[in-house]
Motif scaffolding. Structure first.
Motif, PDB file in Angstrom:
ATOM      1  N   ARG A  96      -9.193  -5.574 -13.346  1.00  0.00           N
ATOM      2  CA  ARG A  96      -9.619  -6.665 -12.465  1.00  0.00           C
ATOM      3  C   ARG A  96      -8.414  -7.248 -11.722  1.00  0.00           C
ATOM      4  NH1 ARG A  96     -14.716  -9.400 -14.059  1.00  0.00           N
ATOM      5  NH2 ARG A  96     -13.819 -11.201 -13.019  1.00  0.00           N
ATOM      6  N   GLY A  97      -7.373  -7.551 -12.493  1.00  0.00           N
ATOM      7  CA  GLY A  97      -6.170  -8.117 -11.879  1.00  0.00           C
ATOM      8  C   GLY A  97      -5.580  -7.158 -10.860  1.00  0.00           C
ATOM      9  N   TYR A  98      -5.612  -5.871 -11.200  1.00  0.00           N
ATOM     10  CA  TYR A  98      -5.039  -4.869 -10.299  1.00  0.00           C
ATOM     11  C   TYR A  98      -5.777  -4.845  -8.959  1.00  0.00           C
ATOM     12  CZ  TYR A  98      -3.743  -0.429  -8.283  1.00  0.00           C
ATOM     13  OH  TYR A  98      -3.311   0.529  -7.408  1.00  0.00           O
ATOM     14  N   PHE A  99      -7.099  -4.860  -9.018  1.00  0.00           N
ATOM     15  CA  PHE A  99      -7.893  -4.844  -7.782  1.00  0.00           C
ATOM     16  C   PHE A  99      -7.635  -6.087  -6.934  1.00  0.00           C
ATOM     17  CE2 PHE A  99     -10.980  -1.788  -9.799  1.00  0.00           C
ATOM     18  CZ  PHE A  99     -10.683  -0.773  -8.923  1.00  0.00           C
ATOM     19  N   MET A 100      -7.424  -7.210  -7.624  1.00  0.00           N
ATOM     20  CA  MET A 100      -7.195  -8.454  -6.896  1.00  0.00           C
ATOM     21  C   MET A 100      -5.838  -8.450  -6.207  1.00  0.00           C
ATOM     22  SD  MET A 100      -9.882 -10.276  -7.391  1.00  0.00           S
ATOM     23  CE  MET A 100      -9.505 -12.006  -7.216  1.00  0.00           C
ATOM     24  N   PHE A 101      -4.881  -7.766  -6.835  1.00  0.00           N
ATOM     25  CA  PHE A 101      -3.492  -7.822  -6.391  1.00  0.00           C
ATOM     26  C   PHE A 101      -3.148  -6.722  -5.398  1.00  0.00           C
ATOM     27  CE2 PHE A 101       1.183  -7.408  -7.536  1.00  0.00           C
ATOM     28  CZ  PHE A 101       1.543  -8.567  -6.867  1.00  0.00           C
ATOM     29  N   LEU A 102      -4.010  -5.715  -5.336  1.00  0.00           N
ATOM     30  CA  LEU A 102      -3.747  -4.488  -4.576  1.00  0.00           C
ATOM     31  C   LEU A 102      -3.332  -4.712  -3.128  1.00  0.00           C
ATOM     32  CD1 LEU A 102      -4.123  -1.353  -4.871  1.00  0.00           C
ATOM     33  CD2 LEU A 102      -6.421  -1.697  -4.008  1.00  0.00           C
ATOM     34  N   GLY A 103      -3.949  -5.680  -2.479  1.00  0.00           N
ATOM     35  CA  GLY A 103      -3.684  -5.938  -1.058  1.00  0.00           C
ATOM     36  C   GLY A 103      -4.780  -6.860  -0.582  1.00  0.00           C
ATOM     37  N   PRO A 104      -4.756  -7.262   0.691  1.00  0.00           N
ATOM     38  CA  PRO A 104      -5.863  -8.090   1.191  1.00  0.00           C
ATOM     39  C   PRO A 104      -7.184  -7.351   0.960  1.00  0.00           C
ATOM     40  CG  PRO A 104      -4.081  -7.970   2.795  1.00  0.00           C
ATOM     41  CD  PRO A 104      -3.756  -6.978   1.717  1.00  0.00           C
ATOM     42  N   TRP A 105      -8.173  -8.069   0.453  1.00  0.00           N
ATOM     43  CA  TRP A 105      -9.426  -7.421   0.022  1.00  0.00           C
ATOM     44  C   TRP A 105     -10.105  -6.673   1.157  1.00  0.00           C
ATOM     45  CZ3 TRP A 105     -14.596 -10.148  -1.618  1.00  0.00           C
ATOM     46  CH2 TRP A 105     -15.372  -9.257  -2.361  1.00  0.00           C
ATOM     47  N   ASP A 106      -9.977  -7.187   2.372  1.00  0.00           N
ATOM     48  CA  ASP A 106     -10.663  -6.511   3.485  1.00  0.00           C
ATOM     49  C   ASP A 106      -9.886  -5.289   3.971  1.00  0.00           C
ATOM     50  OD1 ASP A 106      -8.615  -8.015   4.496  1.00  0.00           O
ATOM     51  OD2 ASP A 106      -9.751  -8.820   6.181  1.00  0.00           O
ATOM     52  N   GLN A 107      -8.708  -5.075   3.416  1.00  0.00           N
ATOM     53  CA  GLN A 107      -7.939  -3.917   3.874  1.00  0.00           C
ATOM     54  C   GLN A 107      -7.838  -2.800   2.857  1.00  0.00           C
ATOM     55  OE1 GLN A 107      -4.220  -5.325   5.578  1.00  0.00           O
ATOM     56  NE2 GLN A 107      -5.374  -6.972   6.532  1.00  0.00           N
ATOM     57  N   GLY A 108      -8.109  -3.094   1.593  1.00  0.00           N
ATOM     58  CA  GLY A 108      -8.030  -2.066   0.572  1.00  0.00           C
ATOM     59  C   GLY A 108      -6.600  -1.630   0.349  1.00  0.00           C
ATOM     60  N   GLY A 109      -6.422  -0.413  -0.115  1.00  0.00           N
ATOM     61  CA  GLY A 109      -5.063   0.059  -0.361  1.00  0.00           C
ATOM     62  C   GLY A 109      -5.071   1.334  -1.171  1.00  0.00           C
ATOM     63  N   GLU A 110      -3.880   1.693  -1.551  1.00  0.00           N
ATOM     64  CA  GLU A 110      -3.662   2.971  -2.230  1.00  0.00           C
ATOM     65  C   GLU A 110      -3.699   2.761  -3.748  1.00  0.00           C
ATOM     66  OE1 GLU A 110      -3.020   6.024  -0.857  1.00  0.00           O
ATOM     67  OE2 GLU A 110      -2.466   7.025  -2.718  1.00  0.00           O
ATOM     68  N   TRP A 111      -4.511   3.537  -4.437  1.00  0.00           N
ATOM     69  CA  TRP A 111      -4.553   3.487  -5.898  1.00  0.00           C
ATOM     70  C   TRP A 111      -3.208   3.955  -6.433  1.00  0.00           C
ATOM     71  CZ3 TRP A 111      -7.752   1.658  -9.566  1.00  0.00           C
ATOM     72  CH2 TRP A 111      -7.473   2.030 -10.876  1.00  0.00           C
ATOM     73  N   ASP A 112      -2.664   3.193  -7.393  1.00  0.00           N
ATOM     74  CA  ASP A 112      -1.305   3.481  -7.812  1.00  0.00           C
ATOM     75  C   ASP A 112      -1.168   3.169  -9.301  1.00  0.00           C
ATOM     76  OD1 ASP A 112       1.425   3.511  -8.187  1.00  0.00           O
ATOM     77  OD2 ASP A 112       1.748   1.598  -7.165  1.00  0.00           O
ATOM     78  N   ASP A 113      -0.906   4.212 -10.094  1.00  0.00           N
ATOM     79  CA  ASP A 113      -0.838   4.037 -11.543  1.00  0.00           C
ATOM     80  C   ASP A 113       0.299   3.122 -11.977  1.00  0.00           C
ATOM     81  OD1 ASP A 113      -3.049   5.285 -12.611  1.00  0.00           O
ATOM     82  OD2 ASP A 113      -2.158   7.274 -12.468  1.00  0.00           O
ATOM     83  N   SER A 114       1.408   3.128 -11.211  1.00  0.00           N
ATOM     84  CA  SER A 114       2.508   2.274 -11.638  1.00  0.00           C
ATOM     85  C   SER A 114       2.144   0.811 -11.384  1.00  0.00           C
ATOM     86  CB  SER A 114       3.804   2.663 -10.936  1.00  0.00           C
ATOM     87  OG  SER A 114       3.734   2.312  -9.581  1.00  0.00           O
TER      88      SER A 114
END
Ligand code: ZN
Ligand code: ZN
Length: 812
Positions: A605-623
């Protein structure tokens, strides 16, 4: 030593506890103000993937925040369960679509539950169950009674592989089926339509709703309203009763330059106008164009071709004979199915005229034009030439002048044209809500009486695709009695587009098990419209347009009394993997279950929130996800490891930091800026870590700060925060606590007085925030109006900064 953070254990424990306590069950009579937060329900195609989670989790965080803000939050979940993918998958696996769908739902529900959301599962809806689709059928009848559902023979998009009709919106890319990538062809069938075109103008209005500009503009383009003029060309053809061909144009100022007319190959006049010697060629061309999709036909890449019919019409303005052609780039479903061609002033017509050596007379003069032939179409404004009485008029005025003249003569009228077509809802497939219509030889089309609903989908139909609805071969379903005369009759065997099911599901959530109607009216009035709707932008011209139409239609029927279903819309971005969209065929799909089972739902949950602006999405990243896991562990230790105070000198600064964090987190959630919200919480955690190392605050101050951290963290990491809340000795549940408030006085930045000197002499004193950095302080000093006169004509050789106190500018 603190025991280890074990998310698997605490997450399961709290999910069970919340369910046992019915913590998230929503009461309709709750006196708090309502908040209806809706997330697009998933299609039941198998596993939930990262994209669903990226929709669901941030939406849940926002809904949790609204609960803590004192709202009675309805945040329901359900499943969009009818439709082609389920049926195709079922055929492939040799299982019944119902079984396959319900098994998928069990799996998806298990997955969704593992994220620890606030969904009220007592309100779950599944659109393929009779208790739901009974009301989908009922809505169809209401639209039918109101004249908003009708049956017509029409060319349709046909997928030869899925063996079914597709809506325009389901034909994608280079004219292929959205589901299976097969090129789509055209075919004529009797179809059911919803009259969405009646609402074209109202659908262009977005007054009072807060929607992304991108979606509004996609809908506007899809509706495609344009103002223009309909012009009548004279027709006098032996054996043809029609005396005119009407065209729609936005450029009536160019009408004197028409050198040919183009009809859609499907135009009803084509066969009758074709001369005997052209017959074979014309028929071959018509056949060829039928095999192409609209998108192929309209493609700008493709060279335009056509066939002359051997017939003429007359341009009434100059009396000229105009040859009539057919070409596949003209569609019968757009405008009048006929266009006037002005090659000198339209690029497509120009290319066509060059190819077939048709004349290209200039009627709008380009700047400095010497009367010679032009090398390319001139589409800009200019003066009208070769246009009789209108010669010399600027083309912009010509639009009006020609239209007015045509209207006076009765040869045309100003009108409005739309690109949007009526919504085709018939599907020749098994897995959908039956269309509740009966055909009787005596009485014609007879709606199924309300008391006979639902028309049940028979379980034992042979549901393999044949091009006709499988229900046609189910004798018990197909053969029925006419509700009017009691005589033998046949049932409609098409089923409804699954987008009909999803056009009203948000109404059903308000009273999901209500048996007397589609919904309990009082409850619907309490909850609707939806306050915040979240989901993918790919639905812009389908679901998100259909829903708006549907609500307006049933409003006019008197079923609801609001105009728009979703007051605020937010589209999340897409999560990429290896810089590409995740897909099974690319093999880059990330399965969320693996992460829940190892690092825990809160980390995800925290990861999805922190990934980038929600309307822009981003790259899945294990690190990145490991970093999030470390943060959760740090919070765990920070809170549980005993705090030893060595003083209280830092109390005030800690209170300031705490209140600034409350403000930042609150404002970021309100504005749906989740990534910076998490960043603020991380900074707060770092600060607390330093305070703890130094022991620089008293125990009471420490406890208040940690308590605030947990409350601010609760929407993002509901399990971890609940566990730490309980272990800190506070009352269950953290999720029933009010959201913390900030104190404006504490938030206000401390101010300092910045003394500015030039060559050691004080020239100004400026109020500045205590946090001012050296470059900011220097810039402030150099910009001071009182300082500037001392710098004029001088060269700055040095700038000395004493933090928080002074800037000395050395000049020579
Ligand atoms: Zn297909
Ligand atoms: Zn009858």
């Amino acid at each position: 030593m603190v025991e280890k953070y074990n998310p698997q254990e605490i997450e399961k424990k709290w999910q069970q506890q919340w369910a046992d306590d019915k913590l998230y069950e929503v009461r309709d009579d709750d006196p708090r103000p309502k908040w209806y937060a809706l997330t697009m329900f998933p299609y039941t195609s198998g596993d939930l993937h990262i994209g669903h989670w990226y929709n669901n989790i941030p939406a849940d965080v926002h809904a949790r925040y609204m609960r803590m803000r004192g709202y009675n939050v309805l945040h329901p979940y359900g499943f969009d369960a009818f439709g082609l993918p389920a049926e195709n998958a079922a055929i492939k696996r040799g299982v019944h679509p119902f079984k396959w769908t319900m098994e998928n739902i069990d799996n998806m529900r298990r997955q969704v539950k593992s994220i620890g959301a606030v969904y009220d599962w007592s309100r779950e809806i599944i659109t393929c169950l009779p208790e739901y689709y009974k009301w989908t059928e009922w809505f169809f009848l209401k639209l039918y009674e109101a004249g908003l559902a009708y049956r017509a023979r029409a060319p349709v998009n046909w997928c030869p592989d899925c063996q079914t009709v597709l809506a325009n919106e389901q034909v994608v890319g280079e004219g292929v089926c959205e589901r299976c990538d097969t090129p789509v062809i055209r075919r004529d069938l009797e179809q059911w339509f919803f009259r969405i075109t009646k609402y074209a103008d109202e659908l262009l209005e977005f007054e009072g709703i807060d929607w992304p500009e991108r979606i509004k503009s996609m809908q506007r383009n899809w509706i495609g309203k344009s103002f223009g003029t309909e012009i009548s060309f004279g027709l006098d053809h032996p054996g043809v009763a029609e005396k005119e061909i009407r065209v729609f144009t936005t450029r009536p100022d160019t009408v004197f330059g028409v050198t040919f007319m183009v009809l859609a190959p499907e135009h009803p006049l084509v066969a009758r106008l074709t001369s005997p010697e052209k017959k074979a060629e014309v028929e071959a061309y018509v056949l060829k164009s039928r095999r192409q999709s609209e998108i192929e036909r309209l493609s700008t890449e493709k060279e335009k071709d056509g066939v002359f019919l051997g017939a003429y019409c007359v341009n009434r303005l100059n009396g000229q004979k105009v040859p009539i052609w057919i070409a596949d780039y003209v569609l019968l479903s757009y405008g009048t199915g006929a266009v006037m061609a002005v090659p000198a002033h339209d690029e497509r017509d120009f290319a066509f005229a060059k190819k077939y050596r048709l004349p290209v007379p200039v009627v709008i003069s380009p700047p400095g034009w010497d009367g010679r032939d032009i090398k390319e179409a001139y589409i800009e404004p200019g003066a009208m030439v070769n246009s009789g009485r209108f010669d010399g008029l600027p083309s912009a005025q010509g639009v009006d002048a020609v239209s007015k003249y045509l209207e006076e003569k009765g040869w045309g009228k100003r009108t409005v044209s739309y690109k949007i077509r009526d919504w085709l809802i018939s599907r020749q497939r098994y897995w959908g809500a039956p269309i509740p219509i009966i055909y009787c030889k005596k009485c014609g089309t007879v709606p199924v009486p309300e008391k006979d609903l639902p028309v049940l989908l028979p379980e034992d139909a042979e549901f393999k695709p044949t091009g006709e609805s499988p229900l046609k071969y189910h004798k018990q379903f197909f053969n029925t009695e006419c509700p009017k005369c009691g005589g033998p009759a046949e049932r409609e065997t098409d089923t409804m587009d699954t987008f009909v099911c999803s056009s009203w599901y948000f109404l059903r959530y308000t009273s999901p098990h209500f048996e007397k109607a589609a919904f309990d009216r009082a409850k619907m009035k309490h909850w609707l419209p939806v306050d915040l709707y979240t989901g993918g932008a790919e639905h812009a011209v389908m679901h998100l347009l259909y829903d708006r139409f549907f609500i307006k239609a049933i409003r006019d029927i008197g079923i609801v009394d609001f105009d728009e279903p979703f007051l605020r819309l937010f589209n999340q971005g897409i999560i990429l993997s290896g810089h590409q969209k995740m897909s099974k065929s690319r093999g880059n799909v990330v399965n969320p279950d693996d992460y829940v089972n190892t690092l825990g739902a809160d980390t995800l949950r925290g990861y999805f929130m922190f990934l980038g602006p929600w309307d822009q999405g981003g790259e899945w990243d294990d690190s990145g996800i490991s970093g999030m896991s470390r943060w959760m562990k740090r919070i765990w230790t920070l809170v549980l490891d005993e705090y030893k105070s060595a003083g209280s000198q830092g109390d005030l600064e800690l209170a300031r930091f705490t209140h600034r964090t409350i403000k930042k987190v609150t404002e970021d959630i309100e504005k749906i800026r989740f990534n910076t919200m998490v960043a603020a919480l991380m900074e707060f955690t770092n600060y607390l870590g330093r305070v703890k190392d130094e022991g620089s605050v008293g125990k009471p101050a420490w406890d208040v700060a940690v308590k605030t951290l947990l409350l601010l963290l609760a929407p993002t990491a509901p399990h971890l925060s609940e566990e730490l809340w309980q272990r800190s000795g506070y009352d269950y549940s953290i999720h029933s606590q009010p959201w913390p408030h900030w104190n404006e006085d504490l938030v206000k930045e401390e101010e300092i007085t910045l003394v500015v000197q030039v060559n050691g002499k004080v020239r100004d004193r400026i109020a500045a925030p205590a946090s001012i950095t050296e470059p900011e302080a220097v810039r402030t000093a150099l910009d001071s109006a009182r300082v500037l006169p001392y710098l004029e004509g001088k060269q700055v050789v040095n700038k000395i900064y004493v933090p928080g106190k002074l800037v000395n500018i050395v000049v020579k």
